[in-house]
Design a protein around this motif. Structure first.
Motif, PDB file in Angstrom:
ATOM      1  N   GLY A   1       0.818  -1.215   0.000  1.00  0.00           N
ATOM      2  CA  GLY A   1       0.000   0.000   0.000  1.00  0.00           C
ATOM      3  C   GLY A   1       0.848   1.261   0.000  1.00  0.00           C
ATOM      4  N   PHE A   2       1.900   1.297   0.841  1.00  0.00           N
ATOM      5  CA  PHE A   2       2.787   2.463   0.855  1.00  0.00           C
ATOM      6  C   PHE A   2       3.561   2.595  -0.446  1.00  0.00           C
ATOM      7  CE2 PHE A   2       2.635   2.574   5.651  1.00  0.00           C
ATOM      8  CZ  PHE A   2       2.015   3.805   5.698  1.00  0.00           C
TER       9      PHE A   2
ATOM     10  N   ALA B   1       3.419   5.692  -3.112  1.00  0.00           N
ATOM     11  CA  ALA B   1       4.609   6.346  -3.647  1.00  0.00           C
ATOM     12  C   ALA B   1       4.592   6.391  -5.172  1.00  0.00           C
ATOM     13  CB  ALA B   1       5.867   5.629  -3.161  1.00  0.00           C
ATOM     14  N   VAL B   2       4.024   5.376  -5.795  1.00  0.00           N
ATOM     15  CA  VAL B   2       3.993   5.292  -7.254  1.00  0.00           C
ATOM     16  C   VAL B   2       2.818   6.070  -7.836  1.00  0.00           C
ATOM     17  CG1 VAL B   2       3.731   3.659  -9.171  1.00  0.00           C
ATOM     18  CG2 VAL B   2       5.210   3.096  -7.274  1.00  0.00           C
ATOM     19  N   ALA B   3       1.755   6.243  -7.068  1.00  0.00           N
ATOM     20  CA  ALA B   3       0.540   6.910  -7.557  1.00  0.00           C
ATOM     21  C   ALA B   3       0.852   8.357  -7.949  1.00  0.00           C
ATOM     22  CB  ALA B   3      -0.545   6.876  -6.489  1.00  0.00           C
ATOM     23  N   PRO B   4       0.280   8.803  -9.058  1.00  0.00           N
ATOM     24  CA  PRO B   4       0.531  10.182  -9.487  1.00  0.00           C
ATOM     25  C   PRO B   4      -0.156  11.194  -8.578  1.00  0.00           C
ATOM     26  CG  PRO B   4      -1.102   9.163 -10.905  1.00  0.00           C
ATOM     27  CD  PRO B   4      -0.595   8.090  -9.964  1.00  0.00           C
ATOM     28  N   GLY B   5       0.470  12.341  -8.397  1.00  0.00           N
ATOM     29  CA  GLY B   5      -0.127  13.408  -7.596  1.00  0.00           C
ATOM     30  C   GLY B   5       0.033  13.161  -6.112  1.00  0.00           C
TER      31      GLY B   5
ATOM     32  N   CYS C   1      -5.973  -1.154   0.389  1.00  0.00           N
ATOM     33  CA  CYS C   1      -5.523  -1.026  -1.002  1.00  0.00           C
ATOM     34  C   CYS C   1      -4.329  -1.934  -1.273  1.00  0.00           C
ATOM     35  CB  CYS C   1      -5.151   0.421  -1.318  1.00  0.00           C
ATOM     36  SG  CYS C   1      -6.541   1.541  -1.416  1.00  0.00           S
ATOM     37  N   GLY C   2      -3.430  -2.054  -0.306  1.00  0.00           N
ATOM     38  CA  GLY C   2      -2.272  -2.926  -0.465  1.00  0.00           C
ATOM     39  C   GLY C   2      -2.636  -4.394  -0.518  1.00  0.00           C
TER      40      GLY C   2
ATOM     41  N   ALA D   1      -1.951  -1.752  -6.582  1.00  0.00           N
ATOM     42  CA  ALA D   1      -2.193  -0.966  -5.366  1.00  0.00           C
ATOM     43  C   ALA D   1      -2.197   0.521  -5.668  1.00  0.00           C
ATOM     44  CB  ALA D   1      -1.138  -1.295  -4.309  1.00  0.00           C
ATOM     45  N   ALA D   2      -1.328   0.975  -6.575  1.00  0.00           N
ATOM     46  CA  ALA D   2      -1.294   2.393  -6.952  1.00  0.00           C
ATOM     47  C   ALA D   2      -2.611   2.809  -7.591  1.00  0.00           C
ATOM     48  CB  ALA D   2      -0.131   2.668  -7.900  1.00  0.00           C
TER      49      ALA D   2
END
Length: 104
Positions: A18-19, A23-27, A40-41, A86-87
Motif C-alpha cells: 500500500g505504501f 509512492a507510485v501513484a501520481p499526484g 488497497c495494499g 495498489a497504486a
C-alpha cells in the motif's frame, strides 16, 4: 497458529505494498487513512498476483506452481504488478473519499 501468522503477514504485506502504491501513484495521494492504505495494499497484492498469473501463467521451470508461486525464486515482476495494482487502488480510494490534493 497458522491462521494468526497468515493474518499478520497479510496485514504487513498490505502495509508495504500500500505504501509503495502510494509512492507510485501520481499526484498527492497521501491523505487517505492508514487502514485504507492497508486495504488497497492487500487487494492490490491479490489483484496484481491474479492479473500476472492470468497474463503470464506459471514458468516452465516451476510445474505445479500457482497464482502465488509463478516461478522458482523471487517473483519480482509479480510484485511490480502488485504495486501497480495498489497504486491504481490508491488513486481510486483518494478519488472516492475526496481526500486528494485539489491544487491544480
Amino acid at each position: 497458529m497458522g491462521l494468526i501468522w497468515t493474518v499478520v503477514v497479510t496485514i504487513v504485506l498490505g502495509l508495504v505494498i500500500g505504501f509503495l502504491g502510494k509512492a507510485v501513484a501520481p499526484g498527492s495521494r497521501d491523505n487517505i487513512p492508514l487502514w485504507l492504505t492497508v486495504v488497497c495494499g492487500v487487494v492490490g497484492a491479490f489483484v496484481g498476483s491474479y492479473l500476472y498469473y492470468a497474463v503470464f501463467g506459471v514458468a516452465d521451470n516451476n510445474p505445479g506452481g500457482d497464482m502465488y508461486d509463478t516461478s522458482r525464486g523471487m517473483d519480482w515482476w509479480r510484485h511490480v504488478w502488485q504495486v501497480g495494482s495498489a497504486a491504481v487502488l490508491v488513486v481510486i480510494a483518494a478519488t472516492i473519499t475526496g481526500r486528494h490534493d485539489r491544487r491544480s
